[in-house]
Design a protein around this motif. Structure first.
Motif, PDB file in Angstrom:
ATOM      1  N   TRP A   3      -8.239   4.544 -16.150  1.00  0.00           N
ATOM      2  CA  TRP A   3      -7.350   4.357 -15.008  1.00  0.00           C
ATOM      3  C   TRP A   3      -7.122   5.711 -14.326  1.00  0.00           C
ATOM      4  O   TRP A   3      -7.275   6.771 -14.961  1.00  0.00           O
ATOM      5  CB  TRP A   3      -6.022   3.789 -15.465  1.00  0.00           C
ATOM      6  N   PRO A   4      -6.730   5.689 -13.055  1.00  0.00           N
ATOM      7  CA  PRO A   4      -6.501   6.953 -12.340  1.00  0.00           C
ATOM      8  C   PRO A   4      -5.435   7.846 -12.971  1.00  0.00           C
ATOM      9  O   PRO A   4      -5.440   9.061 -12.750  1.00  0.00           O
ATOM     10  CB  PRO A   4      -6.077   6.488 -10.940  1.00  0.00           C
ATOM     11  N   ASP A   5      -4.534   7.257 -13.767  1.00  0.00           N
ATOM     12  CA  ASP A   5      -3.483   8.076 -14.397  1.00  0.00           C
ATOM     13  C   ASP A   5      -3.956   8.777 -15.663  1.00  0.00           C
ATOM     14  O   ASP A   5      -3.185   9.471 -16.331  1.00  0.00           O
ATOM     15  CB  ASP A   5      -2.238   7.237 -14.690  1.00  0.00           C
TER      16      ASP A   5
ATOM     17  N   ALA B 234     -12.735   7.052 -11.683  1.00  0.00           N
ATOM     18  CA  ALA B 234     -11.349   6.622 -11.463  1.00  0.00           C
ATOM     19  C   ALA B 234     -10.586   7.647 -10.631  1.00  0.00           C
ATOM     20  O   ALA B 234      -9.834   7.300  -9.717  1.00  0.00           O
ATOM     21  CB  ALA B 234     -10.657   6.401 -12.805  1.00  0.00           C
ATOM     22  N   LYS B 235     -10.806   8.921 -10.930  1.00  0.00           N
ATOM     23  CA  LYS B 235     -10.116   9.986 -10.195  1.00  0.00           C
ATOM     24  C   LYS B 235     -10.580  10.037  -8.743  1.00  0.00           C
ATOM     25  O   LYS B 235      -9.779  10.244  -7.818  1.00  0.00           O
ATOM     26  CB  LYS B 235     -10.375  11.329 -10.873  1.00  0.00           C
ATOM     27  N   ALA B 236     -11.865   9.831  -8.510  1.00  0.00           N
ATOM     28  CA  ALA B 236     -12.420   9.935  -7.157  1.00  0.00           C
ATOM     29  C   ALA B 236     -12.007   8.782  -6.261  1.00  0.00           C
ATOM     30  O   ALA B 236     -11.906   8.945  -5.044  1.00  0.00           O
ATOM     31  CB  ALA B 236     -13.944  10.023  -7.228  1.00  0.00           C
ATOM     32  N   THR B 237     -11.786   7.600  -6.857  1.00  0.00           N
ATOM     33  CA  THR B 237     -11.547   6.402  -6.049  1.00  0.00           C
ATOM     34  C   THR B 237     -10.122   5.867  -6.136  1.00  0.00           C
ATOM     35  O   THR B 237      -9.720   5.051  -5.295  1.00  0.00           O
ATOM     36  CB  THR B 237     -12.498   5.279  -6.478  1.00  0.00           C
ATOM     37  N   GLY B 238      -9.380   6.255  -7.154  1.00  0.00           N
ATOM     38  CA  GLY B 238      -8.054   5.676  -7.360  1.00  0.00           C
ATOM     39  C   GLY B 238      -8.097   4.268  -7.928  1.00  0.00           C
ATOM     40  O   GLY B 238      -7.090   3.564  -7.935  1.00  0.00           O
ATOM     41  N   LEU B 239      -9.278   3.864  -8.431  1.00  0.00           N
ATOM     42  CA  LEU B 239      -9.455   2.532  -9.008  1.00  0.00           C
ATOM     43  C   LEU B 239      -9.750   2.630 -10.503  1.00  0.00           C
ATOM     44  O   LEU B 239     -10.327   3.621 -10.959  1.00  0.00           O
ATOM     45  CB  LEU B 239     -10.645   1.822  -8.340  1.00  0.00           C
TER      46      LEU B 239
ATOM     47  N   HIS C 292     -13.717   8.552 -16.118  1.00  0.00           N
ATOM     48  CA  HIS C 292     -12.590   9.300 -15.554  1.00  0.00           C
ATOM     49  C   HIS C 292     -12.950   9.939 -14.216  1.00  0.00           C
ATOM     50  O   HIS C 292     -12.103   9.996 -13.305  1.00  0.00           O
ATOM     51  CB  HIS C 292     -12.101  10.356 -16.552  1.00  0.00           C
TER      52      HIS C 292
END
Length: 203
Positions: free
Chosen positions: A135-137, A64-69, A61
Motif C-alpha cells: 500500500w502507499p503507506d 505503490a509509491k509512484a501511483t498512490g495505489l 513498493h
C-alpha cells in the motif's frame, strides 16, 4: 490479521506480459480488473535483493509509491537442487541477452550446468512464486507458492513462458510448456501464491 484489499482494480507491478495475463486470469473470478506497470508508464526498478521476497517488495513498493495505489508484485523463479538452488532469484538474469530475454538460451544453460555436474535423475527442481501486496503507506502483505517437479530435456511444449518447457511438475507426464494455461493455472506456483493472496486479502 492481514489487511484486506477492498478495491476492484489492482495494479500489478510487472512488465512481463505472460505473467500479467496469468495473474489477470487467476483474479478474474473475484471481479478484479488488473492493470500492468507498462500501462501506467512505470519504470522497472532495479532488483538488488538476493531473495524472492526482497525483490518483490522492491517492485511492489515502488509502484505503490509512484501511483498512490495498492500494488501487487511477483518475484519468481526455478530452483534446481543439483545446482544448489540456482538459478533461483537470478532466473530471468540467465535469460538476459542485452537486447531482451532468451529463455531457450537460459534453459540450455541450465541443462548444460546439470550435465557438467553429472546430476542424477530425476533432476528435481521447484518453481517458486512470492507475491507482495504493498500500500502507499508502506504496509505490505506477503504470500508464497511452490510447485515441486523435475527438469527434463529436451524442452517440450510451446505454451507458457519462461522455463515452462523444461519443467515437469510432480504427478504429471507433461511439462508446463505442454499444458494449456487453464490446466497449468490450477497447479502452478503462481496459482498457489494467488490462492494464498485471495484467502488472506479478500476475506
Amino acid at each position: 490479521m492481514n489487511r484486506m484489499f477492498d478495491g476492484d482494480r489492482l495494479l500489478v507491478a510487472t512488465h512481463n506480459k505472460g505473467k500479467l495475463e496469468e495473474i489477470a486470469h487467476l483474479l478474474e473470478p473475484f471481479g478484479v480488473t488488473v492493470v500492468g506497470a507498462a500501462e501506467m508508464d512505470l519504470p522497472e526498478p532495479e532488483e538488488t535483493e538476493d531473495t524472492f521476497v526482497g525483490n518483490a517488495r522492491i517492485k511492489a513498493h515502488a509502484a505503490a509509491k509512484a501511483t498512490g495505489l495498492p500494488a501487487l508484485a511477483d518475484d519468481s523463479g526455478i530452483e534446481v537442487d543439483a545446482l544448489n538452488g540456482a538459478p533461483g532469484v537470478y532466473t530471468a538474469d540467465w535469460a538476459e541477452t542485452g537486447q531482451g530475454r532468451d529463455f531457450v538460451m537460459a534453459m540450455t544453460r541450465t541443462h548444460d550446468e546439470l550435465e557438467k555436474v553429472n546430476a542424477p535423475y530425476p533432476r528435481t527442481a521447484r518453481f517458486c512464486s512470492t507475491l507482495v501486496l504493498a500500500w502507499p503507506d508502506g504496509h505490505d502483505e506477503v504470500f508464497e507458492g511452490k510447485v515441486e517437479g523435475q527438469c527434463v530435456w529436451p524442452m517440450r511444449g510451446m505454451d507458457g513462458f519462461g522455463y515452462d518447457p523444461m519443467f515437469q511438475p510432480d504427478g504429471y507426464d507433461q511439462t508446463f510448456g505442454e499444458m494449456d494455461r487453464w490446466e497449468k493455472n490450477k497447479i502452478s506456483h503462481r496459482a498457489r501464491a494467488i490462492s494464498a493472496f485471495v484467502k488472506g486479502c479478500f476475506g
